[in-house]
Every structure is written in C-alpha cells, then in structure tokens.
Enzyme design. Sequence first.
Site, mmCIF file in Angstrom:
data_model
loop_
_atom_site.group_PDB
_atom_site.id
_atom_site.type_symbol
_atom_site.label_atom_id
_atom_site.label_comp_id
_atom_site.label_asym_id
_atom_site.label_seq_id
_atom_site.Cartn_x
_atom_site.Cartn_y
_atom_site.Cartn_z
ATOM 1 C CB SER A 150 -0.889 0.021 1.246
ATOM 2 O OG SER A 150 -1.591 -1.181 1.378
HETATM 3 N N1 SAH Z 1 0.274 -5.114 4.300
HETATM 4 C C1 SAH Z 1 0.870 -5.587 3.085
HETATM 5 C C2 SAH Z 1 -0.068 -5.366 1.920
HETATM 6 C C3 SAH Z 1 -0.143 -6.576 1.057
HETATM 7 S S1 SAH Z 1 -1.444 -6.598 -0.129
HETATM 8 C C4 SAH Z 1 2.236 -4.976 2.850
HETATM 9 O O1 SAH Z 1 2.664 -4.105 3.634
HETATM 10 O O2 SAH Z 1 2.900 -5.373 1.902
HETATM 11 C C5 SAH Z 1 -2.646 -7.580 0.675
HETATM 12 C C6 SAH Z 1 -2.285 -8.995 0.959
HETATM 13 O O3 SAH Z 1 -3.450 -9.637 1.480
HETATM 14 C C7 SAH Z 1 -1.846 -9.827 -0.238
HETATM 15 O O4 SAH Z 1 -0.561 -10.303 -0.015
HETATM 16 C C8 SAH Z 1 -2.877 -10.968 -0.290
HETATM 17 O O5 SAH Z 1 -2.324 -12.205 -0.673
HETATM 18 C C9 SAH Z 1 -3.353 -10.995 1.153
HETATM 19 N N2 SAH Z 1 -4.632 -11.659 1.372
HETATM 20 C C10 SAH Z 1 -5.775 -11.599 0.636
HETATM 21 N N3 SAH Z 1 -6.722 -12.376 1.181
HETATM 22 C C11 SAH Z 1 -6.179 -12.936 2.303
HETATM 23 C C12 SAH Z 1 -6.641 -13.844 3.290
HETATM 24 N N4 SAH Z 1 -7.876 -14.376 3.262
HETATM 25 N N5 SAH Z 1 -5.799 -14.206 4.281
HETATM 26 C C13 SAH Z 1 -4.545 -13.719 4.348
HETATM 27 N N6 SAH Z 1 -4.037 -12.868 3.429
HETATM 28 C C14 SAH Z 1 -4.844 -12.477 2.423
#
Ligand code: SAH
Length: 254
Positions: A95
Amino acid sequence: MKPRPSFPARMGSTTPAPSNQKPAAVHSNVPQGVGMDSSTVRQRMVQKLAGQGLQDPLVLQAMATIERHRFVDTALANQAYEDTSLPIGLGQTISKPGVVARMVELLRNGAPGKLGRILEIGTGCGYQAAVLSQIATEVYSIERLRGLHDKARDNLRHLRLAQLHLLFGDGMLGFPKGAPYAGIIAAAGGEAVPKDWIDQLAEGGRLVAPVAMPSSTRGGPVAQALIVLDKTPQGIRQTVLEAVHFVPLKSGLA
Ligand code: SAH
C-alpha cells in the site's frame, strides 16, 4: 508522552554513488539515484504525511523508522518513499505509505501508549507488519500466499522483531489463538467484514478494513471504502470513511 528522537542513531545509512560511476551492484535494495541518505528521504516522506494531516507521533515515528526500501524489489527501491503503491509479486501490492499511516493512525485512535495485541490480515511483503510492530506490543500477521509469507520473513529478518508473529493461513478466519485483539487491520478488501474478525476483537477494540461498497457496479471495478468498526459495550459501531483501492480478500491458501 516523552518525545523520542525521530531517527534511531543506528539507522543504516547509504553513501550516494559518485555521478560518474555506476552504483555498486552489491548495494542491495538501497534507493539509488535519490542522491541522499535513506533516512533523509524517509524524513521527507514523514514531513509530507504530517502535511497531509497525519498527527499521531507514534505513527510518524514508526514511518520514519521502518525502511520501506528494504521491502520492495531493488529495481523499485528508488520509488520506495514516494506516496505510491508498488508491486510485490504474485499480483499483490504494498500500500501507499499515506494509506498505511492513515490506517495505523485510525487503528491507534489516539491511544496514549502502544496498543496491545494486533492482528493484520494480508502480510504481503511485511512492511505494514513492521510498522505495526512499532505501535503495538504484539502483532500477528497472516498471509494466504506462501510465496509472500516467505518473502515477508526474509524482508523482516534484519529487524529481529520478537513481538511479530508471521502466520501462513486464511485470514478470513482471523487467528483465534491470538484473540482477543485490541486491533484488527486488513490490507485486502472483501464484500463484508468476516464475522470471525468481529468475534476476535476485544471489547474496546477497533477494526480498520477496506470493504466493498454496495454501489459497486456489476462487472466494473469494485468501489471500496475504508471502514472503522468499534466494539463497544453497547455493540458494534461502524464508520464509513474515504474511498480506497485494495487488492481483493480471498479465501483459501495458495
Ligand atoms: N500489508 C501488506 C499489503 C499486502 S497486499 C504490505 O505491507 O505489503 C494484501 C495482501 O493480502 C496480499 O498479499 C494478499 O495475498 C493478502 N490476502 C488476501 N486475502 C487474504 C486472506 N484471506 N488471508 C490472508 N491474506 C490475504
């Protein structure tokens, strides 16, 4: 609260490469071409965040401390301190710093000190988990994609955060073993807030998540809004905030 210096003295510093020479290839994930020490670039980012209205000193300090350039590919490191989301592999994105700071500030809700136990859904590259580790005493962060779970572990190793627990699992179910949580924060947006998350939130706790809005057009891009959900003795209080754009929350592992 006693103010602390915004930059720890042990912050890794980088010497800019002389302009007539190629940067040394061994310099891993250091912003190249920015022409200054990474802590200076980070401080500028923090000043911009403050200019945009971010006020919580603990959040500003966390944003100044965590080296975002270490969480993205070397080729993108020179964009690490711009207010932009960046690809982290497997179709996912880290993000924007402004969004991370905004959500963490909402999660903290002006608490006088660190929060207690926090659950993050969507570890991704681990950046936000590292930021959360600065504002909470314990952080559980769950990721459903094995590749990113492993990447986050690598990215976070240098910080040696004993209070951060990385989990590989389906975050739709929360993580009951760590419950109740003082805060839950999601980095992926679903149709609604899963009931398990609400169940695992402590009374007095707060949840911050992107959620699809009913106005979303069928077939078109999904409109999402940031929501804040407070668990009060009187029940759940929900506040809908600004429009956001997050990757989808998906069930199951991959
Ligand atoms: N906070 C992260 C943002 C990653 S984007 C950072 O700082 O990089 C969001 C993430 O949520 C992705 O990696 C995706 O795979 C994950 N995601 C989506 N659905 C999910 C679920 N049900 N359980 C765990 N992770 C999930």
